[in-house]
Design a protein around this motif. Structure first.
Motif, PDB file in Angstrom:
ATOM      1  N   LYS A 156      17.823  65.872  18.544  1.00 18.64           N
ATOM      2  CA  LYS A 156      17.387  66.186  19.916  1.00 18.64           C
ATOM      3  C   LYS A 156      18.472  66.875  20.731  1.00 18.64           C
ATOM      4  O   LYS A 156      18.175  67.688  21.607  1.00 18.64           O
ATOM      5  N   ASP A 157      19.723  66.548  20.474  1.00 19.25           N
ATOM      6  CA  ASP A 157      20.821  67.099  21.264  1.00 19.25           C
ATOM      7  C   ASP A 157      21.556  68.229  20.552  1.00 19.25           C
ATOM      8  O   ASP A 157      22.644  68.630  20.956  1.00 19.25           O
ATOM      9  N   ILE A 158      20.953  68.739  19.476  1.00 21.68           N
ATOM     10  CA  ILE A 158      21.582  69.811  18.705  1.00 21.68           C
ATOM     11  C   ILE A 158      20.792  71.103  18.912  1.00 21.68           C
ATOM     12  O   ILE A 158      19.559  71.109  18.858  1.00 21.68           O
ATOM     13  N   HIS A 159      21.507  72.193  19.166  1.00 26.38           N
ATOM     14  CA  HIS A 159      20.848  73.482  19.312  1.00 26.38           C
ATOM     15  C   HIS A 159      20.540  74.013  17.917  1.00 26.38           C
ATOM     16  O   HIS A 159      21.424  74.201  17.081  1.00 26.38           O
ATOM     17  N   LEU A 160      19.269  74.255  17.658  1.00 28.92           N
ATOM     18  CA  LEU A 160      18.816  74.708  16.357  1.00 28.92           C
ATOM     19  C   LEU A 160      18.366  76.161  16.423  1.00 28.92           C
ATOM     20  O   LEU A 160      17.904  76.626  17.460  1.00 28.92           O
ATOM     21  N   ARG A 161      18.494  76.858  15.305  1.00 28.43           N
ATOM     22  CA  ARG A 161      18.052  78.247  15.216  1.00 28.43           C
ATOM     23  C   ARG A 161      17.097  78.377  14.033  1.00 28.43           C
ATOM     24  O   ARG A 161      17.364  77.863  12.946  1.00 28.43           O
ATOM     25  N   TYR A 162      15.984  79.084  14.288  1.00 29.32           N
ATOM     26  CA  TYR A 162      14.927  79.227  13.291  1.00 29.32           C
ATOM     27  C   TYR A 162      14.567  80.695  13.140  1.00 29.32           C
ATOM     28  O   TYR A 162      14.261  81.374  14.122  1.00 29.32           O
ATOM     29  N   GLY A 182       9.993  67.942  20.677  1.00 28.61           N
ATOM     30  CA  GLY A 182      10.976  68.062  21.742  1.00 28.61           C
ATOM     31  C   GLY A 182      12.322  68.564  21.261  1.00 28.61           C
ATOM     32  O   GLY A 182      13.360  68.265  21.862  1.00 28.61           O
ATOM     33  N   LEU A 183      12.335  69.356  20.179  1.00 33.30           N
ATOM     34  CA  LEU A 183      13.585  69.882  19.649  1.00 33.30           C
ATOM     35  C   LEU A 183      13.990  71.163  20.379  1.00 33.30           C
ATOM     36  O   LEU A 183      13.140  71.930  20.818  1.00 33.30           O
ATOM     37  N   ASP A 184      15.291  71.372  20.486  1.00 32.73           N
ATOM     38  CA  ASP A 184      15.838  72.577  21.118  1.00 32.73           C
ATOM     39  C   ASP A 184      16.007  73.637  20.031  1.00 32.73           C
ATOM     40  O   ASP A 184      17.033  73.704  19.362  1.00 32.73           O
ATOM     41  N   VAL A 185      14.975  74.450  19.847  1.00 27.90           N
ATOM     42  CA  VAL A 185      14.968  75.426  18.765  1.00 27.90           C
ATOM     43  C   VAL A 185      14.899  76.830  19.349  1.00 27.90           C
ATOM     44  O   VAL A 185      13.987  77.164  20.101  1.00 27.90           O
ATOM     45  N   ASP A 186      15.858  77.642  18.992  1.00 26.89           N
ATOM     46  CA  ASP A 186      15.878  79.046  19.381  1.00 26.89           C
ATOM     47  C   ASP A 186      15.246  79.854  18.246  1.00 26.89           C
ATOM     48  O   ASP A 186      15.779  79.903  17.130  1.00 26.89           O
ATOM     49  N   ALA A 187      14.081  80.457  18.505  1.00 27.29           N
ATOM     50  CA  ALA A 187      13.398  81.254  17.489  1.00 27.29           C
ATOM     51  C   ALA A 187      14.010  82.648  17.437  1.00 27.29           C
ATOM     52  O   ALA A 187      14.023  83.366  18.442  1.00 27.29           O
ATOM     53  N   VAL A 188      14.521  83.019  16.265  1.00 31.10           N
ATOM     54  CA  VAL A 188      15.100  84.339  16.059  1.00 31.10           C
ATOM     55  C   VAL A 188      14.016  85.197  15.406  1.00 31.10           C
ATOM     56  O   VAL A 188      13.737  85.071  14.209  1.00 31.10           O
ATOM     57  N   PHE A 189      13.372  86.049  16.197  1.00 31.64           N
ATOM     58  CA  PHE A 189      12.242  86.819  15.708  1.00 31.64           C
ATOM     59  C   PHE A 189      12.694  88.066  14.936  1.00 31.64           C
ATOM     60  O   PHE A 189      13.828  88.506  15.060  1.00 31.64           O
ATOM     61  N   GLY A 190      11.771  88.607  14.168  1.00 38.91           N
ATOM     62  CA  GLY A 190      12.043  89.847  13.444  1.00 38.91           C
ATOM     63  C   GLY A 190      12.133  89.694  11.946  1.00 38.91           C
ATOM     64  O   GLY A 190      12.328  90.692  11.237  1.00 38.91           O
ATOM     65  N   MET A 191      11.978  88.467  11.423  1.00 38.65           N
ATOM     66  CA  MET A 191      12.014  88.279   9.975  1.00 38.65           C
ATOM     67  C   MET A 191      10.795  88.957   9.341  1.00 38.65           C
ATOM     68  O   MET A 191       9.690  88.907   9.878  1.00 38.65           O
ATOM     69  N   LYS A 192      10.990  89.577   8.197  1.00 34.17           N
ATOM     70  CA  LYS A 192       9.913  90.298   7.521  1.00 34.17           C
ATOM     71  C   LYS A 192       9.015  89.378   6.696  1.00 34.17           C
ATOM     72  O   LYS A 192       7.990  89.800   6.188  1.00 34.17           O
ATOM     73  N   GLY A 193       9.407  88.144   6.552  1.00 32.93           N
ATOM     74  CA  GLY A 193       8.628  87.176   5.798  1.00 32.93           C
ATOM     75  C   GLY A 193       9.398  85.878   5.737  1.00 32.93           C
ATOM     76  O   GLY A 193      10.556  85.801   6.168  1.00 32.93           O
ATOM     77  N   ARG A 194       8.760  84.834   5.181  1.00 33.20           N
ATOM     78  CA  ARG A 194       9.467  83.567   5.087  1.00 33.20           C
ATOM     79  C   ARG A 194      10.641  83.669   4.118  1.00 33.20           C
ATOM     80  O   ARG A 194      11.611  82.919   4.233  1.00 33.20           O
ATOM     81  N   GLY A 195      10.560  84.580   3.146  1.00 36.58           N
ATOM     82  CA  GLY A 195      11.697  84.784   2.261  1.00 36.58           C
ATOM     83  C   GLY A 195      12.928  85.227   3.030  1.00 36.58           C
ATOM     84  O   GLY A 195      14.048  84.787   2.757  1.00 36.58           O
ATOM     85  N   GLY A 204      23.620  80.923   6.594  1.00 38.88           N
ATOM     86  CA  GLY A 204      24.123  80.137   7.719  1.00 38.88           C
ATOM     87  C   GLY A 204      23.774  80.703   9.078  1.00 38.88           C
ATOM     88  O   GLY A 204      24.291  80.246  10.096  1.00 38.88           O
ATOM     89  N   GLU A 205      22.888  81.697   9.118  1.00 39.41           N
ATOM     90  CA  GLU A 205      22.504  82.309  10.392  1.00 39.41           C
ATOM     91  C   GLU A 205      21.502  81.447  11.154  1.00 39.41           C
ATOM     92  O   GLU A 205      21.395  81.563  12.378  1.00 39.41           O
ATOM     93  N   VAL A 206      20.743  80.624  10.455  1.00 37.82           N
ATOM     94  CA  VAL A 206      19.838  79.650  11.066  1.00 37.82           C
ATOM     95  C   VAL A 206      20.073  78.321  10.380  1.00 37.82           C
ATOM     96  O   VAL A 206      20.612  78.265   9.267  1.00 37.82           O
ATOM     97  N   ASN A 207      19.689  77.245  11.059  1.00 39.80           N
ATOM     98  CA  ASN A 207      19.968  75.928  10.472  1.00 39.80           C
ATOM     99  C   ASN A 207      18.739  75.039  10.317  1.00 39.80           C
ATOM    100  O   ASN A 207      18.853  73.880   9.905  1.00 39.80           O
TER     101      ASN A 207
END
Length: 366
Positions: A156-162, A182-195, A204-207
């Motif tokens: 809950k108190d960790i900044h996450l990137r997806y 209620g997670l603090d998740v920053d969505a990094v858009f622009g991925m071409k697929g789940r791969g 290590g760019e997202v966690n």
């Protein structure tokens, strides 16, 4: 604990079944179709390496073996726009001759259901051949100190990137799940697929990440084995009564509703939960589907459906299915038609709630 085994599928693995194909009897209409000497393109509207690509490359050689005339079936990746680019091209260019099919994901139907302005395809007009239920697993970087879903509160108190394909893609399900938790998740858009999302995780760019079952089994299990990734929960599966239960492919992982209750101390409820459920149903119980263009002659549609049925009864398919597709029964023919209709009919209240949430949180315009 074993999450699956690596799988390297080749056309040779199924060509041994060709003799069986010769003896198959289908409907007279299916027998009329003949793809001898033809090249069939199976469009996958995502980049290589993701769950839909893995799934499409599993199915392609079986269509090659079991379609009349044994055509060469190749996968053509057309990534972009959260899969809308490839779907738009299929709508605009695919001829109704059986030489072009498309393999879709929830990321293809979500923009359609949400009336995304990028959508230029009328999905309900397409001819469905088969539906592949699937699941998905959320996992995090082991450096976060989380060992299982029991430790969700520590996030809950960790900044996450997806790494996300887009808010109106299949990533809508995880984004709604993160909101509910209620997670603090920053969505990094622009991925071409789940791969691409998985590769960003490995770099290590997202966690935090999720992969559909096939990609998780094949590509994330090695990360778990070496201790760099920790699985938290699966989305779950639907039982015959419409309840979300544990995914049969990952019986040792809690489903999302279970994980929510572990974290919050109560069962999920409210409008966000109702919206989540609606899009989960649209995105996973019938998540991946194979279509032919509208107006495809009935004999060609029946040939494809007969080929899909023959594949699902083949010993090679049955032996290899779990490793790539998980413990999910493939749905073909009229049952696929029914589940397709269900998946493309989201309650208007859920659609409206999600549209408002997407506009408020991610500035998505409809």
């Amino acid at each position: 604990m074993s999450w699956g085994r690596s799988f390297n599928h080749s056309v040779k693995a199924v060509c041994a079944a060709a003799a069986l194909a010769c003896g198959l009897t289908g409907t007279a209409m299916a027998q009329d179709a003949d793809f001898s000497g033809d090249r069939v393109e199976l469009i996958i509207p995502f980049g290589e390496g993701g769950g839909t690509d893995t799934w499409g490359r599993f199915w392609a050689p079986y269509f090659s073996v079991f379609l009349p005339g044994k055509p060469t079936v190749v996968v053509k990746n057309i990534p972009g726009g959260g899969s809308t680019s490839g779907a738009n091209q299929f709508e605009a260019r695919a001829k109704a001759d059986g030489l072009t099919a498309i393999g879709t994901s929830g990321s293809t139907q979500f923009p359609y259901l949400l009336r995304d302005k990028r959508v230029q395809y009328e999905m309900r007009d397409w001819r469905v051949i088969l539906a592949s239920p699937t699941g998905g697993v959320v996992y995090v970087n082991s450096d976060l100190g989380v060992k299982s879903a029991a430790d969700l509160n520590t996030l809950k108190d960790i900044h996450l990137r997806y790494g996300s394909q887009g808010a109106t893609s299949l990533d809508l399900v995880p984004l709604l799940a993160f909101e509910l938790l209620g997670l603090d998740v920053d969505a990094v858009f622009g991925m071409k697929g789940r791969g691409a999302g998985r590769l960003a995780f490995e770099r290590g760019e997202v966690n935090i990440d999720y992969q559909t079952s096939s990609a998780f089994i094949n590509n994330v299990t090695p990360l778990i084995d070496i201790g760099t990734a920790v699985p938290l929960f699966s989305w779950g599966a639907m039982d015959d009564d419409g309840n979300i239960i544990r995914d049969p492919s990952f019986p040792d992982l809690p489903s999302f509703p279970e994980a929510y209750e572990m974290m919050k101390g109560e069962k999920p409820s409210g409008p966000a939960w109702e919206a989540y459920k609606a899009f989960f149903i649209a995105g996973f119980p019938a998540q991946k589907m194979v279509f032919l263009p509208k107006d495809t002659p009935e004999n060609i549609v029946e040939a494809y459906r007969a080929a899909a049925v023959a594949a699902t009864e083949d010993k090679s398919f049955l032996a290899d299915r779990e490793a790539t597709l998980g413990e999910y029964k493939q749905i073909v023919g009229e049952p696929a038609e029914r589940i397709f209709r269900q998946a493309t009919n989201v309650p208007e209240e859920a659609r409206s709630w999600v549209q408002k949430w997407l506009t408020d949180k991610y500035s998505v315009q409809f």
